[in-house]
Write a protein that holds these residues in place. Structure first.
Motif, PDB file in Angstrom:
ATOM      1  N   GLU A 212       0.839  -1.202   0.000  1.00 47.11           N
ATOM      2  CA  GLU A 212       0.000   0.000   0.000  1.00 47.11           C
ATOM      3  C   GLU A 212       0.878   1.258   0.000  1.00 47.11           C
ATOM      4  OE1 GLU A 212      -4.241   0.649   2.010  1.00 47.11           O
ATOM      5  OE2 GLU A 212      -2.606   0.395   3.454  1.00 47.11           O
ATOM      6  N   LYS A 213       1.925   1.243   0.811  1.00 50.89           N
ATOM      7  CA  LYS A 213       2.819   2.405   0.884  1.00 50.89           C
ATOM      8  C   LYS A 213       3.537   2.642  -0.439  1.00 50.89           C
ATOM      9  CE  LYS A 213       3.880   2.645   5.828  1.00 50.89           C
ATOM     10  NZ  LYS A 213       3.596   4.079   5.933  1.00 50.89           N
ATOM     11  N   ASN A 215       2.785   1.725  -3.444  1.00 49.00           N
ATOM     12  CA  ASN A 215       1.927   2.076  -4.580  1.00 49.00           C
ATOM     13  C   ASN A 215       1.258   3.433  -4.414  1.00 49.00           C
ATOM     14  OD1 ASN A 215       2.662  -0.165  -6.004  1.00 49.00           O
ATOM     15  ND2 ASN A 215       0.858  -1.377  -5.469  1.00 49.00           N
ATOM     16  N   GLN A 216       1.326   3.998  -3.230  1.00 50.68           N
ATOM     17  CA  GLN A 216       0.873   5.388  -3.049  1.00 50.68           C
ATOM     18  C   GLN A 216       1.738   6.356  -3.858  1.00 50.68           C
ATOM     19  OE1 GLN A 216       0.960   5.996   1.187  1.00 50.68           O
ATOM     20  NE2 GLN A 216      -1.144   5.273   1.496  1.00 50.68           N
ATOM     21  N   ASP A 217       2.967   5.912  -4.116  1.00 60.23           N
ATOM     22  CA  ASP A 217       3.899   6.750  -4.878  1.00 60.23           C
ATOM     23  C   ASP A 217       3.845   6.441  -6.373  1.00 60.23           C
ATOM     24  OD1 ASP A 217       4.769   7.869  -2.485  1.00 60.23           O
ATOM     25  OD2 ASP A 217       6.287   6.312  -2.200  1.00 60.23           O
ATOM     26  N   ALA A 218       2.765   5.789  -6.803  1.00 59.93           N
ATOM     27  CA  ALA A 218       2.543   5.467  -8.221  1.00 59.93           C
ATOM     28  C   ALA A 218       3.656   4.590  -8.803  1.00 59.93           C
ATOM     29  CB  ALA A 218       2.402   6.746  -9.037  1.00 59.93           C
ATOM     30  N   ILE A 219       4.225   3.702  -7.949  1.00 60.15           N
ATOM     31  CA  ILE A 219       5.290   2.817  -8.428  1.00 60.15           C
ATOM     32  C   ILE A 219       4.699   1.569  -9.090  1.00 60.15           C
ATOM     33  CG2 ILE A 219       7.161   1.309  -7.618  1.00 60.15           C
ATOM     34  CD1 ILE A 219       8.019   3.575  -5.824  1.00 60.15           C
ATOM     35  N   ASP A 319      11.058  -5.956   9.982  1.00 59.48           N
ATOM     36  CA  ASP A 319       9.667  -6.431   9.887  1.00 59.48           C
ATOM     37  C   ASP A 319       8.678  -5.308  10.199  1.00 59.48           C
ATOM     38  OD1 ASP A 319      10.248  -6.282  12.581  1.00 59.48           O
ATOM     39  OD2 ASP A 319       9.492  -8.293  13.087  1.00 59.48           O
ATOM     40  N   ASN A 320       8.786  -4.223   9.415  1.00 62.59           N
ATOM     41  CA  ASN A 320       7.811  -3.143   9.515  1.00 62.59           C
ATOM     42  C   ASN A 320       7.525  -2.614   8.109  1.00 62.59           C
ATOM     43  OD1 ASN A 320       9.450  -0.555   8.948  1.00 62.59           O
ATOM     44  ND2 ASN A 320      10.668  -1.534  10.572  1.00 62.59           N
ATOM     45  N   PRO A 321       6.363  -2.008   7.878  1.00 61.01           N
ATOM     46  CA  PRO A 321       5.955  -1.623   6.525  1.00 61.01           C
ATOM     47  C   PRO A 321       6.898  -0.640   5.839  1.00 61.01           C
ATOM     48  CG  PRO A 321       4.056  -1.641   7.992  1.00 61.01           C
ATOM     49  CD  PRO A 321       5.260  -1.827   8.854  1.00 61.01           C
TER      50      PRO A 321
END
Length: 368
Positions: A212-213, A215-219, A319-321
């Motif tokens: 989610e993180k 793809n927020q940057d349009a990657i 082990d964190n987003p």
């Protein structure tokens, strides 16, 4: 002709559909491959206790156990004496009988010690008296190996501190299988996760948070998840909606279909959360991904971190987003160079045949 004995105190599975069933089969194949190369005859004893006793007596009578170089064994996740159907041994002393014979002949013996989950209260499912009795039997098993073994082979070096057997301990992780790599156009954005989705410890929620993180940057990193259908059906409506909203492709496949899917992927994920147990375990899936030339994004559980970094086979993260999102970004630009590292060195260092060579060098006291 020199000989090596491969002794499994259990029946070898005809359907190797899990890592614990696959390993003995693959090691046996690799021993025969090595034996042909080195002109060493591989002698097998395995099966239920009555079968093992019959095989042992026949081989001894024929002289086939003369001139043994060494003996390689494996255990299971239950104690060595309880592997017969119903966990009641018909010939409870056969293993001691075989090992006494080998000791008398000065044949070095090593065993692959599969797991110590019984030492972790949060993982071992038995309760009360049954638990205490089984843990006592497991401790007796360790004492048994202390008495007879010249070396203990472990899934990872990190597991050694949990194994109280005072003989040399040698890492012997799962081995890789050579797979043909079809030439294909690699987009660099297709990630794969194969495994359980119902246990948060496996890390799918962590992976989805990272996706989610990023793809927020349009990657636009694509994710395919392969899992059992019943596990997907057991998810809540909210969890299913989240997978849909993130455009995750779900497949319930295995065998050749899964092999074909590997060819279409650019990299793979092992997003397990760190724990004392996960720090020393090496997922079979890690070696399977690498066997199919897929670089891996994995959390920094100690053993899998060491494995990946030993050949620069992937990207390791916390082990964190946020950390995993950074690792995805790194992978999108590095997957081709990491894949080349895998193709250049993985099978040479980590094939099942290389594992057999490690056993040979250890038990013959040659330099590793």
């Amino acid at each position: 002709m020199k000989r090596v004995l491969v002794y499994y105190p259990f029946a070898v599975s005809k359907k190797a559909d899990s890592g614990s069933k696959l390993r003995p089969v693959e090691m046996l194949k690799a021993f025969h491959q090595w034996g042909k190369q080195e002109q060493v005859e591989i002698i097998e004893i395995h099966g239920h206790s009555t079968e093992r006793e019959k095989q042992f007596e026949q081989l001894k009578q024929n002289g086939d156990l003369d001139n043994l170089m060494f003996c390689y064994m494996e255990n299971q996740t239950i104690p060595i004496w309880l592997t017969d159907p119903g966990h009641i041994p018909k010939k409870p002393f056969i293993d001691r009988k075989v090992l006494n014979y080998l000791n008398e002949k000065n044949v070095p013996v090593g065993i692959f010690y599969r797991d110590v989950y019984w030492k972790f209260d949060d993982l071992y499912p038995l309760k009360g008296v049954k638990k205490k009795v089984m843990q006592f039997i497991y401790r007796r098993e360790e004492a048994f190996y202390q008495e007879y073994m010249d070396a203990i082979f472990l899934p990872s070096a990190e597991m050694g501190k949990h194994v109280h057997i005072n003989v040399p301990k040698v890492p012997l992780p799962p081995g890789g299988k050579a797979t043909e790599l079809h030439v294909k156009k690699i987009s660099g954005i297709n990630g794969l996760y194969v495994g359980g989705i119902n246990n948060p410890d496996y890390g799918l929620p962590l992976l989805l948070d990272a996706l989610e993180k990023i793809n927020q940057d349009a990657i636009n990193c694509k994710l395919t998840v392969v899992c059992r259908q019943n596990e997907y059906e057991a998810l809540s409506t909210t969890e299913k909606k989240r997978l849909s909203d993130l455009d995750v492709e779900l497949q319930h496949i295995s065998g050749q279909e899964l092999t074909d899917l590997y060819q279409k992927m650019d990299f793979a994920f092992i997003p397990r959360y760190r724990s004392e147990y996960n720090d020393f375990s090496v997922p079979v899936k890690l070696v399977e991904y690498l066997s199919h030339h897929l670089p891996v994004i994995a959390t920094d559980c100690s053993a899998q971190k060491s494995f990946i970094e030993s050949g620069n086979y992937g990207v390791v993260c916390q082990d964190n987003p946020d950390s995993m999102a950074d690792a995805i970004q790194q992978m999108l630009s590095q997957s081709l160079s990491l894949r080349k590292n895998i193709e250049d060195t993985f099978m040479e260092k980590h094939s099942w045949l290389s594992r057999v060579k490690t056993v040979h060098r250890t038990l013959m006291k040659e330099e590793l």
